[in-house]
Structure formats: structure tokens, C-alpha cells
Enzyme design. Structure first.
Site, PDB file in Angstrom:
ATOM      1  N   GLU A 102     -18.060   8.796  -1.331  1.00  0.00           N
ATOM      2  CA  GLU A 102     -18.497  10.019  -0.636  1.00  0.00           C
ATOM      3  C   GLU A 102     -17.491  11.149  -0.804  1.00  0.00           C
ATOM      4  OE1 GLU A 102     -20.999   8.552   3.166  1.00  0.00           O
ATOM      5  OE2 GLU A 102     -19.002   7.742   3.019  1.00  0.00           O
ATOM      6  N   SER A 122     -15.507   1.579  10.452  1.00  0.00           N
ATOM      7  CA  SER A 122     -15.897   2.550  11.468  1.00  0.00           C
ATOM      8  C   SER A 122     -15.100   2.277  12.733  1.00  0.00           C
ATOM      9  CB  SER A 122     -17.400   2.408  11.743  1.00  0.00           C
ATOM     10  OG  SER A 122     -17.700   2.833  13.062  1.00  0.00           O
ATOM     11  N   LYS A 161     -19.282  -2.212  10.224  1.00  0.00           N
ATOM     12  CA  LYS A 161     -19.476  -1.241   9.149  1.00  0.00           C
ATOM     13  C   LYS A 161     -18.476  -1.368   8.006  1.00  0.00           C
ATOM     14  CE  LYS A 161     -21.685   2.452   9.327  1.00  0.00           C
ATOM     15  NZ  LYS A 161     -22.743   2.825   8.421  1.00  0.00           N
ATOM     16  N   HIS A 180     -36.847  10.677 -11.015  1.00  0.00           N
ATOM     17  CA  HIS A 180     -37.248  11.167  -9.674  1.00  0.00           C
ATOM     18  C   HIS A 180     -36.899  10.149  -8.584  1.00  0.00           C
ATOM     19  CE1 HIS A 180     -39.809  14.152 -11.830  1.00  0.00           C
ATOM     20  NE2 HIS A 180     -40.004  13.128 -12.642  1.00  0.00           N
TER      21      HIS A 180
END
Ligand code: ARG
Length: 475
Positions: free
Chosen positions: A289, A276, A282, A155
Site C-alpha cells: 500500500e 493492526s 489482522k 477489466h
């Protein structure tokens, strides 16, 4: 070039030609189409429909066409409906009317399904070997981090401490099942549809089983209607590719999470990260992803094909032309994604101190107390109660359950003697789980040896199939 027209007073309207045209995407089948044509011509020679002199001429012209295509000298044009018509145009341009002889005894219905099967065999083997490389990358990482201690989650909450190598190795098992599915797919679909003709078989091609062997199949279809209707092999392949996509997505999700500042476990190599355009600091896990994101289209391609097939009358229907683009898309998606993901996994480093520091946090050693009592003969339900009580006491004191003193443990239950210390640490808890498949360092070492053997076995099978396929494709 159109392959039909005799019975029509006019050619198709431009809009119809545009709708009908598949050559812009099915050109990917061209080398398989040529190879199937060669095998078919050999069959026509055996049946006497083409004499051996003409047969040789056609075969050598097909080989020439194949070389010209590979060298960029021949391609489809605006008039070609599909890859089959483009190849026939190429043959006729070189051989005159003899080029048209190849169409005897076969239909595009059995031709297209045979071409497509060969395309899939070729590409599923390539994907299988890339999945194998990913297995190998995970095996190496798992070995490197087998002694690192980390919190294990259920979980997404701290559950029990584990070896981080165990955490990494789980992916190898899932990916090896993908390769097993590929091997199953190869075996189940190892029959040739050629010879089915339009739907009823052919009077001009008496021995499709010989042609099947020439094309590397160990068997031939046993029902010509099924042979031209069957797209199970396509749906199964899309399913296999979708499950691979789901596995890559879950890997992507994990690496995204682990590389977040909050986790701070994984450092993805610069070569496998992106920046970025506005925030100079970044470093984003875009590869991970994209692995997660691309699974959506892989599943969509499977779903789309199943909906196309549902409710189709048997034998060939033009709807079946819609079977190709989803496959090309899924194959090409994985061929782009897998090398990047393999690189990312192989070069990621992990902060083992950070994971070890939180391995026992969240009272994740509470199960050890219950297991200790169960070993001492306390029924587990009661042992669970006592361990829960220890968690409550620790929580009241603002400490972790394993930080309770011997006296505090004894006060909770007299059976909790200091012997419990052997398992009341992340290392102790891990060491106590020494069965096959469990997380002790020794178990994980055995697991990794097993994974290495399985990896070798599965890759050897793919290499054997690949060599046979390459040999078959050589004209
Ligand atoms: N381009 C067609 C396809 O991909 C080839 C088969 C055409 N057969 C036919 N009977 N029109 O399905």
C-alpha cells in the site's frame, strides 16, 4: 557566511536570511561541491589565475574538508546561506584569504547546477541498481511459477487463462524500461555546465572542456546561458522517478489485491506485513500500500518542478533554488521504498492450486471455441457468434462453457467436434499460445531467458558508470 555584501549598507533582515537559506537541504550536495571546486581550482591553475603552489594548498585543504565532513567534524552553521557559502567558509577558516581565491571564474549559478547534476548521476545510478534487484526478484518468481495456471484479467474480469509466470514477468519488462530511461538520461545529460559562470562564460577559466573531463563528463555545454538555465535534466530525472513510482504502485496494487481473502493467491511474508492495533487477527499488506501511496508524492514533485520552470526568464533566477527539495524527496522516497518492496516480492509465496481452480471460470475458454472455428475456416465474426451461443447454453445450464458435453457443443454447431477438447482447457488454451511474447510455458521460458540477458546487460552498464563515478569523486 555571506558571499556578497560589499554594495549593501546593511545585512539582510532576519526574515530574508531565513527565506533565502537553503543550506538545511542543499547540504546534501556538499561532497559534489568540494569535488567541483577541486576541478575548478585545477582550471584556475591552468589559466594562471592561481599559482600551482597555492592551487595544491587549496586542493589539499578541500580534501581535508571533505574528510572532516564525512567524519562529522565540519558542518554548516546558522550563518551559512547555502552549501557553497559553507564550503567557502570552511576554506577561509583554514587558509585565510587564499580560501577566497577559489571563487574566481565561477559563479554559484554554474556551480550549483554542476553539483546537482553530479548528485543526480550518483543517485540515479543507485536507484537503477535497486530497480535491477527488483527485476531479478520478479525474474526468479516468474521462473518459479511459469507452469502455474491462473485466470488472466481484463477489466478485472476473468478473460483468458495464462501462465502465472507470464503475469509476474510483465513487471520485469516495465522495470527494465525504467533502467533504459536512466541510461538514456545519463547519455543525454553527459555534459558539464561548469565554466558558464553567472551566464556569460568566464574570462578566467579558458578551458571548461578540460574541467568537464576531470568531472567525468564527456562533453561541455555549448551555450553558457542555456547551461545555467537548463533544468531539463532535473525534470527528466523526476519523470523517470515518477514512472518508477507508477510501476511500483501498480505492483503494490496487485499484491494488495492478490493477498486479500477474496483472492487468496498471495501470502506476503510476515517480515513484510504489518498488524493492526485493535484487530489481533489482522495481517496487512502495508508495504504494497505504501508503494501505491508514495507514487502520489513522486508525481507531485515532478509537477511542482515543471510549474516552477514554466515562464521563467532565461539564465539564473532564484526560483531555481526550488529545484532541489522535490528531487531530494523523490530520491529518498525511492531509496526507502525499493529495498522493502524487493524484500516483499522476493519472499511472497503463491497458492497455485487456488489460482488454477478458477483459471477457466467465468467462461474464460470461450475465445478458444471462436479460435477453433476460425482455424476451421469460419469467418471470425460468425465464430464469435457461435462461441457466444455456447456461453448462453452453458449459462442456462448453470455450468462453465468448457463443461458442455460433446453432444451439447455439436448441437450448437456441427463444426464443434471433439477435437476442440485439445484447447478447451486452461492448459490447452495456454499451450496454444506459443508465439514470442505469448503465454505458453515454452514462450514464457524463452521470455525469462531474454529477461535475464537484458537484466545482465543493463546492470553491467550501470556498474561501469558507477565505477567511473566513484573514481572521479576520489580526490
Ligand atoms: N542556493 C542557490 C540555489 O540553490 C545557489 C545559487 C545562487 N545564485 C544566486 N545568483 N543567488 O539555486
Amino acid at each position: 557566511m555571506a558571499l556578497w555584501g560589499g554594495r549593501f549598507a546593511s545585512g539582510p533582515a532576519d526574515s530574508v536570511a531565513a527565506l533565502s537559506r537553503s543550506v538545511d537541504f542543499d547540504w546534501r550536495l556538499v561532497q559534489y561541491d568540494i569535488r567541483v571546486n577541486v576541478a575548478h581550482v585545477h582550471g584556475l591553475e591552468r589559466s594562471g589565475v592561481i599559482n600551482s603552489q597555492d592551487g595544491e594548498k587549496i586542493v589539499s585543504t578541500l580534501a581535508e574538508l571533505s574528510r572532516e565532513i564525512a567524519g562529522g567534524l565540519f558542518s554548516y552553521n546558522g550563518e551559512d546561506e547555502d552549501v557553497h557559502s559553507a564550503v567557502e567558509r570552511g576554506l577561509i577558516a583554514k587558509l585565510g584569504s587564499l580560501g577566497g581565491a577559489v571563487r574566481a571564474g565561477r559563479s554559484r549559478n554554474d556551480l550549483v547546477v554542476t553539483d546537482f547534476k553530479l548528485y543526480l548521476i550518483d543517485h540515479i545510478l543507485e536507484i537503477g541498481s535497486l530497480v535491477g534487484e527488483l527485476v531479478s526478484a520478479f525474474n526468479d518468481l516468474a521462473e518459479k511459477y511459469s507452469e502455474a495456471v491462473a485466470p488472466g484479467f481484463t477489466h478485472l474480469q476473468h478473460a483468458q487463462p495464462i501462465s502465472f509466470g507470464h503475469e509476474l514477468a510483465k513487471h520485469s519488462h516495465a522495470l527494465l524500461r525504467d533502467i533504459d530511461r536512466i541510461a538514456d538520461w545519463l547519455t543525454r545529460n553527459d555534459f558539464s555546465p561548469l565554466g558558464a559562470g553567472a551566464l556569460a562564460g568566464s574570462s578566467l577559466q579558458p578551458d571548461p572542456e578540460v574541467t568537464a573531463r576531470e568531472l567525468g563528463f564527456s562533453d561541455v555545454h555549448r551555450n553558457s546561458i542555456d547551461a545555467v538555465s537548463d533544468r531539463d535534466f532535473v525534470a527528466e530525472a523526476l519523470f523517470i522517478l515518477s514512472v518508477i513510482g507508477v510501476h511500483l504502485s501498480r505492483i503494490g496494487e496487485e499484491f494488495t489485491l492478490w493477498s486479500s481473502t477474496e483472492f487468496g493467491w498471495a501470502k506476503i511474508d510476515d517480515a513484510y506485513s504489518t498488524g493492526s492495533s485493535i484487530m489481533p487477527q489482522k495481517k496487512n499488506p502495508d508495504i504494497a500500500e505504501l508503494a501505491r501511496g508514495k507514487s502520489g508524492r513522486l508525481i507531485g514533485n515532478l509537477t511542482g518542478l515543471l510549474v516552477t520552470l514554466k515562464g521563467l526568464p532565461f539564465a539564473y533566477n532564484r526560483d531555481l533554488q526550488e529545484d532541489k527539495e522535490p528531487v531530494f524527496d523523490s530520491v529518498e522516497t525511492l531509496l526507502i521504498l525499493l529495498p522493502a518492496l524487493i524484500g516483499m516480492v522476493a519472499t511472497t509465496t503463491f497458492n497455485t492450486e487456488k489460482m488454477e481452480a478458477s483459471a477457466a471460470a467465468g467462461h474464460s475458454l470461450a475465445t478458444e471455441i471462436a479460435d477453433f472455428l476460425a482455424r476451421a475456416g469460419v469467418p471470425f465474426a460468425h465464430a464469435h457468434e457461435i462461441a457466444g451461443k455456447c456461453v448462453r447454453v452453458a449459462e442456462e445450464k448453470g455450468i462453465e462453457v468448457h463443461e458442455l458435453s460433446n453432444d451439447e457443443l455439436q448441437a450448437t454447431d456441427p463444426l464443434l467436434t471433439e477435437k476442440i477438447r485439445a484447447v478447451l482447457s486452461a492448459h490447452g488454451a495456454i499451450a496454444s499460445r506459443s508465439a514470442v511474447g505469448a503465454t505458453s510455458i515454452a514462450s514464457v521460458a524463452r521470455q525469462i531467458s531474454h529477461l535475464r540477458v537484458e537484466h545482465e546487460r543493463s546492470q553491467a552498464l550501470l556498474v561501469t558508470r558507477r565505477n567511473a563515478f566513484t573514481e572521479m569523486m576520489t580526490i
